[in-house]
Structure formats: C-alpha cells, structure tokens
Motif scaffolding. Structure first.
Motif, PDB file in Angstrom:
ATOM      1  N   UNK A 152      37.974  45.219  26.556  1.00 23.18           N
ATOM      2  CA  UNK A 152      39.271  45.520  26.108  1.00 23.18           C
ATOM      3  C   UNK A 152      40.012  44.693  25.265  1.00 23.18           C
ATOM      4  N   UNK A 153      39.567  43.518  24.993  1.00 25.14           N
ATOM      5  CA  UNK A 153      40.285  42.653  24.029  1.00 25.14           C
ATOM      6  C   UNK A 153      39.205  42.078  23.203  1.00 25.14           C
TER       7      UNK A 153
ATOM      8  N   UNK B  71      50.056  27.825  31.033  1.00 22.17           N
ATOM      9  CA  UNK B  71      49.903  29.189  30.744  1.00 22.17           C
ATOM     10  C   UNK B  71      48.377  29.474  31.180  1.00 22.17           C
ATOM     11  N   UNK B  72      47.706  28.672  30.475  1.00 25.07           N
ATOM     12  CA  UNK B  72      46.203  28.958  30.738  1.00 25.07           C
ATOM     13  C   UNK B  72      45.826  28.770  31.899  1.00 25.07           C
ATOM     14  N   UNK B  73      46.187  27.602  32.671  1.00 25.89           N
ATOM     15  CA  UNK B  73      45.931  27.156  34.007  1.00 25.89           C
ATOM     16  C   UNK B  73      46.340  28.393  35.091  1.00 25.89           C
TER      17      UNK B  73
ATOM     18  N   UNK C  47      46.270  36.258  26.647  1.00 25.06           N
ATOM     19  CA  UNK C  47      47.650  36.002  27.328  1.00 25.06           C
ATOM     20  C   UNK C  47      47.377  36.402  28.691  1.00 25.06           C
ATOM     21  N   UNK C  48      48.265  35.780  29.656  1.00 25.33           N
ATOM     22  CA  UNK C  48      48.456  35.955  31.070  1.00 25.33           C
ATOM     23  C   UNK C  48      48.853  37.644  31.239  1.00 25.33           C
ATOM     24  N   UNK C  49      49.679  38.103  30.379  1.00 21.86           N
ATOM     25  CA  UNK C  49      50.175  39.339  30.526  1.00 21.86           C
ATOM     26  C   UNK C  49      49.006  40.464  30.242  1.00 21.86           C
ATOM     27  N   UNK C  50      48.087  40.059  29.193  1.00 18.20           N
ATOM     28  CA  UNK C  50      46.913  40.823  29.036  1.00 18.20           C
ATOM     29  C   UNK C  50      46.021  40.823  30.256  1.00 18.20           C
ATOM     30  N   UNK C  51      45.729  39.554  30.856  1.00 16.48           N
ATOM     31  CA  UNK C  51      44.987  39.610  32.015  1.00 16.48           C
ATOM     32  C   UNK C  51      45.381  40.362  33.368  1.00 16.48           C
ATOM     33  N   UNK C  52      46.869  40.145  33.307  1.00 20.00           N
ATOM     34  CA  UNK C  52      47.546  40.795  34.480  1.00 20.00           C
ATOM     35  C   UNK C  52      47.343  42.169  34.451  1.00 20.00           C
TER      36      UNK C  52
ATOM     37  N   UNK D 162      41.621  31.538  27.252  1.00 20.34           N
ATOM     38  CA  UNK D 162      42.757  31.325  27.585  1.00 20.34           C
ATOM     39  C   UNK D 162      43.748  30.371  26.787  1.00 20.34           C
ATOM     40  N   UNK D 163      45.063  30.764  26.975  1.00 18.28           N
ATOM     41  CA  UNK D 163      45.866  29.751  26.125  1.00 18.28           C
ATOM     42  C   UNK D 163      45.751  28.328  26.815  1.00 18.28           C
TER      43      UNK D 163
END
Length: 352
Positions: free
Chosen positions: A198-199, A169-171, A205-210, A164-165
C-alpha cells in the motif's frame, strides 16, 4: 549444531549441511525456515524431493530408511523430507531416527530435512534427538511472545524498507499493530506485507497503519494467564472480550487461569517452606516464558494472597458450571473478568 532462525541464512550461505532439523509451533517461522533450506538445496541442484509424513508412533519407518539408502530415480541430488506432526516417533521411529541421523550425515547426494513440532524437555534430551543434534543443523523455533511482537513487526517492516515514526508515536503504532494481530503471527506477517504493497518505502504514520490494518487477533485461553501474571489489565480485559466474542466456552478459559493460580500458590508455599525457587519451579513444571514471570513475581507475593486468589478461582469454577454464588456475578464471563482483573491488578502492584 544448533542455530537460531536468524542465524540460519548465514549457515546456508556458508555450506549446505546434509541434515537439517526444524522444530517449533510457530507455523509461519517453521515454514520460512523450511523454505530457506529447500531454496538453498535447489540452488545447489538438489532438484528431486521426497516427503514422508510419519503420523503415528506405529508408522513404518522402513520406507524412509530405504529411500535414504537408495539411489535417486534420475540420478539427481535430492531432498528427503520427514515430517513428524506429533513429535513422538515411538520406539521404532526413535531407533530409525538415530540410524537416519548417522546415514544422512554421510550422504553426498541427499539433503535430509526433519520437521517436528515444539518439543518438551524430555524429548529434547532423548537419544534420537541427541543423534540429530550431533549429526545435523538444528533450528529451534521459539514462540514470539506478546512483549516481543512490536520489535518483531518493526524488524519485518525494516526488511521491506519501511519504519514507524521515532518516539512515542512509533511505539503507539507498533502497539496498535500488536494488539490487532495478537496470537496470530501469520496475520501479522500478512499485515506487514500489505503495508509494503500500500505504501512506498519510508516512514509510516499511525493513521496510515490504522487505515490498513484489520483486527485479526486470535485469542488463546492459555495465553490469558500470562497476561494476568504480567499485570496487563487492559490486555486481560481485551482478551476476555475477544474469547467471548469468538464463542470460546468459559470453562477452558477458567481452567487455564485456575491452573496457573494453583501453580503460583504452590510455588509461593514452597518458598515459605525454605525451598529454593528453581527447585519449586521445576516441581511445578514451570519453564520458558512462565519461568521468567514467576522469578520476577513469586518472591514478591505472599502465600495468603495467592491462597485467596486460588479460593476465588474455586468459587468461579462453580459459577462457570452453573452454580451461582451470592458474592459473585452470576454471568460466567463477568465472574471470570472480576477474577482475572483482580489477580492482574495484584500482580501489577507486586512487580511495580
């Protein structure tokens, strides 16, 4: 010899032991440990496998001991697997396990694997468990607590080349994943594997995980009190909403919380009477993750407050059983939320 799940791969690389014991309730981690042992055995040409499931204290252990003493059908090296789902082998089983431990330790053509659930303190001190520890390699699988889950997820991501970042953001990304899979370690593993499919390797990123992660949390009534003791208000509310949505009856949820408040009040009163904290915790059968929370929290509370919480729990007991109280919501889940959030807020203030 006792090793952790993290140490097990190194031990298997150094030398394959003739006897292994794996015990714990985290299904995923128990399965991974057993798979690692079986894989190491196959690599060493232990190709035959015999499985016994001893489902009750009255199970016949003579077949297990006979199998350990008999030659392999095809003269191959083999794995003898003994599963004890209850963790209670009974008197005959205890004697058989002591004999099995001694025989297995000196068997040149058999790797014996004993699989058990999480064991209580008394069972860990039993004679048969002492024999297994003395003659074999014991892998204890401890639960992954909620506070450890983000780090566990990050470790699993790193194993497949992802991360994660940095920073906040990573947290937030790890916290988001932990919230979505709470109480369901197998689902957490599946979501991590899905991210790997998937990646590509690298930063997520948080958006990718979401976009990728589903809400697969499984809420356990008996973990709600731990969140309350942690003072985690948002998590307490989320767990109550999740338990209600899953159709869990409010009675066991209230029972789990009320029992925790009863133990907390008893410990606080024992401290007021001059009893040492370790003794008070032992008398209330508080250990493990609960013990750490009590050590931090109990000295900072007052018995008047814990007594009030216990009295409120008794009032809510009536509400969840259909006996309304004029000062409390008539809806059981609303009453439970008021009680749990109120206690959590008090715990949060005490540990700040």
């Amino acid at each position: 010899m006792q090793v952790s799940p993290v140490q097990l791969p190194g031990q298997l690389q150094r030398a394959l032991a003739p006897l292994y014991v794996v015990h714990g309730d985290e299904t995923l981690l128990v399965q991974e440990a057993c798979d690692a042992i079986r894989a190491a055995a196959r690599t060493a040409w232990y190709v035959e496998r015999t499985v016994f499931t001893m489902a009750s204290a009255q199970a016949d252990w003579s077949a297990v001991l006979a199998a350990l003493g008999a030659l392999s059908l095809f003269a191959d090296k083999r794995v003898l697997e003994v599963r004890i789902p209850s963790g209670k082998p009974g008197r005959d089983g205890a004697a058989a396990l002591e004999q099995l431990a001694t025989q297995a330790a000196h068997s040149a053509d058999t790797v014996t694997l004993v699989v058990l659930p999480r064991l209580d303190a008394a069972t860990l001190k039993s004679g048969w468990m002492a024999a297994l520890i003395a003659h074999g390699v014991v892998v204890r699988i401890d639960p992954v607590e909620r506070a450890q889950l983000p780090a566990w997820i990050a470790q699993r991501l790193a194993a497949q080349g992802q991360r994660v970042a940095e920073g906040e953001e990573g947290l937030r990304t790890l916290a988001f994943m932990a919230d979505r899979v709470e109480g369901n370690l197998l689902a957490a593993h599946q979501e991590v594997v899905k991210l790997g499919l998937l990646y590509p390797p690298g930063e997520l990123s948080l958006e990718q995980v979401r976009r990728a992660v589903l809400d697969v949390a499984r809420y356990d009534p008996f973990k709600l009190p731990l969140a309350v003791l942690d003072g985690a208000l948002a998590r307490v509310q989320r767990m109550l909403q999740g338990l209600q949505a899953e159709g869990v009856a409010p009675v066991p949820v209230h029972w789990a919380l009320a029992e925790e408040l009863r133990a907390l009040h008893a410990v606080r009163r024992a401290l007021d009477a001059g009893q040492p904290l370790p003794l008070a915790l032992r008398e209330q059968r508080v250990w493990g993750a609960r013990e750490q929370r009590y050590e931090r929290l109990a000295p900072r509370l007052r018995s008047a407050l814990t007594g009030r919480w216990l009295a409120e729990a008794q009032t809510v007991d009536g509400v969840v059983k259909g006996l309304p109280h004029p000062d409390w919501p008539s809806d059981p889940w609303a009453a439970l939320q008021r009680l749990a959030v109120g206690v959590a807020a008090g715990c949060a203030r005490a540990i700040c």
